[in-house]
Structures are given as structure tokens and as C-alpha cells.
Design a protein around this motif. Structure first.
Motif: not given
Lengths: 287, 312
Positions: A123-125, A159-160, B10-13, B243-244
Motif C-alpha cells: 500500500l505504501t507504493y 518506491f522501488t 519504508i517507515v522512514l522514507l 493511481v498512476f
């Protein structure tokens, strides 16, 4: 080809053909444009689909390669290519280091926890760069990474990694559990089993992730345009539109050539790994 | 333990900047500072009341829905035709994935040239005699005939192609919007086709056989067998497409930069305009945060369908 084969395939050609023409037309048009002299390109009397050489054209014969050689010799194009490859390669490494173990673990974690962490990562994507670039641009300047390629190396994995974890999860699920059990019986630890047995068989899947990670980096425009300001530090996606367009002056032939080169290379890679990509994509959270 | 580093990163960025975006949107921060005075929901209200924001919001919705409608129809047809192997499929597939592989910023420049105000190849094709030797075949004539037909429909004012004054694709409001929709559809179509293809090829052969045994053919088979089995993954492709498109800034930025007269602004370009160009960080963050509810709905829908696929 026999007549019956032509007939049975006819419908496929009839449908796929027009789509292929519409989808690929801009690229055909880029090739045609890139090779024209200014005198040919900007003469409204000429048929645009043909090359017309006018007597006394200072650029000589049309078609010509001079506008393609222009981007290599008179602009930072080669530098942008290098920058893009540099950033892309580093991001690929970082992504693999983070995503390989995570993807593997999520594929093997059974039950609700694994499922929800996997979905959560994916979902973070969906949180787009267009939402994050404002705060991140402040963070980058606080870190003193303004106008440096390292800012992109730091930010792109945001994102990757989610995307790759998801793809890898799909690939690892297709590998039977017995395989690593057997390796562990032979005295391997879980990590060695992973390194020696699982990763080598997943190589096609991993290569797919490498390609798509790389192309996600090449595609980024938002971060690169907000973080980088010096021409020689730019990547392709930003360097080409900002430097080959000077105010109202568009270097059309060079712009088209600059677009074609990376596009065709990437499309060849995509097409070769398409089936693998489909496997991983549909195997991710949806199996 | 293996997941830890990835989650932390991921949490950090993603998590932290997202939180920061929310914080900024509640302050009057400007460029150069990371902090500002707390202003509550002031920015959201202010931003909502500007006409340009309303246009951007409306455009984001219209561009996204219109382009994805085109994509779904196109991808469904194309995926069916590409399913069976035929000679030359590799090459045709290469042509079809080109728009997806090309960096968006660069391929959009290609369209900038195709839609050029003076040298547009589209306009040339519309207004010149296409038959060699003076055959007098002008494409704008049948096009105008079609446009005349559309004009009879309610709510449509199609206009005509004037051969002496050909259309300004990016200079006129309606045409500029149409161009953006077409470019978005063009660049998402290959991706959607590939996902549809994945959905189609995942239907087990036994199901196909059973359907044939029961005498289901053609449209009936498609309606009762293929469609229900393919629907979940098609929806996933659609949600990705949404989304895109909704979160993309590049196409509008390169093609029209929001113009003419801010008529084609979308949320992302307007956020960039307010937050970076005009340096009102807080307001810019507020603009982009209006995207979040849309994305949240999509995320929920995706999870629903993900679960459905698992069950089936």
C-alpha cells in the motif's frame, strides 16, 4: 505460411495491428523527425513523411545524423546517461538488499500477520511522489544533499522497495518449501539455504525486479526536478526536457533522438522479461 | 528479522514525510523553513476556495476516469487478441510495450511535437490531399461529417475542422484536455494489457474445456465464464491505472504546464505550482493531501479484490 494459417491468424493481426500502429506511431515519428535537417523539418511545403533535400540547405542532405551527434557532443547527454545509470545501479543494489530478505520472509510467513504486512508494504507504493516531494525536499536540504545525485539514491528506494518486495513475494511463493527443507537437512543454515539454493533458482525473477526497479528510477521526474538544479547533475528524464528546450526554442530533432535511445533499450528489456513480470505481479498478493 | 530493514526504510522514507506533509499543511510554512505557525485547517479551506483548485480537482477526476475508460476497453480487446501465439507476436508486442517502457517525461515531449501548433503531423494529415497525383482525398471531410453527427447529441458542441485554420491541440481548452486524456490512455494501455493478459492466461484450461463441453461458445462463454474469472484482476489493473493517472504530474507539466490559462491544471501540478514555484509550502501540501482520500478508497477496494481472488 499456409493460407489456412493466415486466415486463422488474420483476426489477431486485424486487431493487434491497428493498436500497434497507434501505440508505436510516436516512436516512428521520433525516428523520422530526428533525422531531418532544419530546412526540411521547418518547411511547411514539404510532405512530413518524406525526407526532402533543398538545394543550398546549410545542413546538406536530409536525412542527416548531425542532430543525433549534436546531443552527444554539444550537450550533457552522455553525462545524464551516466548519472541515470549511476543512480539506477545503486538503487537496484539497495533495493535488492532490502527487498530480497523481506520478500522471502513474507512469502514464507503463513497466517494473517504475513498477509497484512505484505499488503501494508504494498500500500505504501500507492503513496505517490507527488505527495511526498514537498516534505522530502525540505529533508534533503536539511541533510545537505541538495543538487546531489545522492539525494535521488536515498529517495528512490521509497518506491522501488515496496514494488520489489511485492514482486519477489510472488516469485518466492512459486518455489516449493521442500527444496529449502532438503537443503537444511543437508546441514545448511536457513541463510545459506537461501543464498545457495533459493536465490539461484529465483534468478529470472530477481532479474525482472532489477529491470523494473531500474526503469522506475529512469522514469522519475518529480524528485529529480525538485532536488537537482545543476545541468550536469541531472538525470535523463529531467535533463532532456530542461536543457534541450531553451525558452521557446525546441531542438526537436535532438529531443526526439534523446528520447528514442533509452526508450528502445528499455522496451527490448521489458519485452524479454514480460512473461516473468506477469508471473510475479499476479503471484504477489493475489494468489 | 528479515523484514525489519525494509519496513524501517519504508517507515522512514514514506511514513515520516507523509506525516510531515500533514504537519506542513496545518502550518503557514514557506520555502526555506521546515516550520511555520500553526494555522489549523486554514490552508485546506483557503485552497478549496480558489477557482484554480476547483478546476484542478475536477480535471484530475475527469482526466483519470476518461483515460481509464479508454484503457479498459482497449486492453480487454487487445489482451484477447494477443492471447494465442501467432507469427510476429514478439515484434508486435515489442511495439505495444514501447509506450510503457519509454520514460514518461520524454515520450510526452514526443507528443508535444505531434501536437505542435505549426508543424503538427496530425493537422498535416487532416488538411492535405492524401492521394498521390491529386486524388482529392481530404481526411478532414469525413472527420467533419462525423463531428456533425456528434453535434446532434445533447450537451455536445463538437465544432468543425477548418482546413485553413487547423486545430490548436494544446492552445485551446477542450482540445488540450482531450490531448492529455489521450496521452494518459496511450501510456497506461500497454501496462493494463499486460495485466489483463496475465488474468486471461491464469484461467485454467479445464475451465475452458468444461465450458466448451457445456456448449458455451462466443459471447455466452465470455459473459459467464471468462468475465467473472477475469474481473478481479481486471479491477486491480484498473485501480493501478487510476493511481498512476491521478498521481501523475509529468504529462500535464510537460504537455500544457496547466495552460491555457490554468484550464488543464491537475492536483499534482497545482501542488507543485503553489508549493514550489510560489513557495507556499503549507498550501501546496494541503493541495496534494486532497489526493489522499481518493487513494485511501482505492487501497480499500484493492484489498477487497485481493481477498476475493484468494478465495476463488
Amino acid at each position: 505460411m499456409t493460407w489456412s494459417a493466415i486466415r486463422s491468424h488474420g483476426l489477431s493481426y486485424l486487431i493487434v495491428g491497428p493498436f500497434a500502429i497507434v501505440l508505436a506511431f510516436p516512436f516512428y515519428w521520433m525516428v523520422t523527425t530526428a533525422l531531418k535537417t532544419n530546412g526540411d523539418l521547418y518547411n511547411l511545403a514539404n510532405v512530413p513523411f518524406k525526407f526532402t533535400t533543398t538545394k543550398g540547405d546549410p545542413e546538406g542532405h536530409s536525412p542527416t545524423l548531425r542532430h543525433i551527434s549534436f546531443i552527444f557532443h554539444q550537450t550533457h547527454y552522455v553525462r545524464w546517461l551516466e548519472n541515470t545509470v549511476f543512480v539506477g545501479a545503486l538503487v537496484v543494489v539497495i533495493t535488492l538488499v532490502l527487498a530480497l530478505p523481506a520478500g522471502y520472509a513474507l512469502a514464507r510467513l503463513s497466517g494473517r500477520l504475513g498477509q497484512s504486512v505484505g499488503v501494508g508494504i504494498f500500500l505504501t507504493y500507492l503513496v505517490p511522489p507527488t505527495l511526498l516531494f514537498l516534505p522530502l525536499s525540505r529533508v534533503i536540504s536539511k541533510l545537505g544533499l541538495e543538487d546531489r545525485l545522492w539525494s535521488l539514491v536515498l529517495v528512490y528506494p521509497s518506491f522501488t522497495v515496496p514494488f520489489s518486495v511485492w514482486l519477489l513475494m510472488g516469485f518466492f511463493r512459486t518455489i516449493p518449501l521442500e527444496l529449502e527443507d532438503a537443503a537444511m537437512m543437508d546441514g545448511c543454515s536457513r541463510l545459506t539455504a537461501l543464498w545457495r539454493v533459493i536465490f539461484p533458482i529465483s534468478l529470472p525473477g530477481i532479474l525482472t525486479v532489477v529491470i523494473f526497479t531500474f526503469s522506475l528510477c529512469v522514469n522519475d521526474f518529480v524528485y529529480a526536478i525538485s532536488f537537482i538544479s545543476t545541468s550536469s547533475n541531472r538525470t535523463l528524464s529531467v535533463g532532456v526536457p530542461t536543457d534541450l528546450i531553451r525558452g521557446d526554442v525546441f531542438f526537436w530533432q535532438s529531443l526526439m533522438a534523446a528520447t528514442l535511445i533509452p526508450s528502445i533499450l528499455l522496451a527490448l528489456l521489458y519485452n524479454s522479461f514480460l512473461n516473468r513480470f506477469i508471473e510475479g505481479f499476479t503471484g504477489g498478493a493475489f494468489r | 528479522m528479515l523484514i525489519g530493514p525494509a519496513v524501517l526504510f519504508i517507515v522512514l522514507l514514506v511514513g515520516v514525510p507523509l506525516g510531515l506533509a500533514v504537519y506542513l499543511s496545518l502550518t503557514n510554512a514557506t520555502a526555506g523553513s521546515l516550520t511555520g505557525h500553526w494555522v489549523g485547517f486554514h490552508n485546506f479551506v483557503d485552497v478549496w476556495n480558489t477557482p484554480n483548485f476547483r478546476t484542478a480537482l475536477k480535471n484530475t477526476i475527469v482526466f483519470t476516469l476518461a483515460s481509464q475508460a479508454l484503457v479498459v476497453v482497449g486492453a480487454a480487446i487487445l489482451a484477447h487478441a494477443l492471447l494465442r501465439p501467432f507469427r510476429g507476436r514478439w515484434f508486435l508486442r515489442f511495439l505495444i510495450v514501447l509506450p510503457w517502457a519509454a520514460p514518461v517525461a520524454l515520450s510526452t515531449i514526443g507528443f508535444l511535437w505531434i501536437f505542435d501548433s505549426q508543424f503538427s503531423v496530425l493537422n498535416w494529415t487532416l488538411v492535405h490531399d492524401l492521394l498521390p497525383g491529386g486524388g482529392h482525398f481530404y481526411l478532414y471531410k469525413p472527420v467533419n461529417w462525423l463531428l456533425g453527427g456528434i453535434d446532434h447529441l445533447p450537451f455536445v458542441h463538437a465544432g468543425k475542422v477548418d482546413p485553413l485554420n487547423p486545430p490548436q491541440w494544446l492552445g485551446q481548452e477542450t482540445l488540450a484536455k482531450l490531448s492529455i486524456i489521450l496521452v494518459q490512455a496511450w501510456r497506461i494501455l500497454p501496462f493494463a494489457t499486460v495485466i489483463f493478459l496475465a488474468g486471461l492466461s491464469s484461467i485454467p484450461a479445464e475451465v475452458e474445456d468444461a465450458a466448451r463441453m457445456d456448449g458455451a461458445t462466443g459471447l455466452r462463454k465470455f459473459w459467464h465464464v471468462t468475465l467473472p474469472l477475469q474481473l478481479p484482476i481486471a479491477v486491480v489493473a484498473l485501480l493501478f491505472g487510476i493511481v498512476f493517472t491521478a498521481t501523475d504530474m509529468t504529462v500535464v507539466y510537460v504537455l500544457t504546464n496547466g495552460g491555457p490559462f490554468n484550464s488543464t491544471q491537475v492536483l499534482t501540478t497545482w501542488a507543485y505550482q503553489t508549493g514550489i514555484v510560489s513557495s507556499s509550502l503549507g498550501e501546496g501540501a494541503a493541495v496534494s493531501l486532497y489526493l489522499l482520500p481518493v487513494l485511501a478508497v482505492i487501497a480499500i477496494l484493492m484489498l477487497r479484490f485481493a481477498r476475493k481472488v484468494e478465495v476463488s
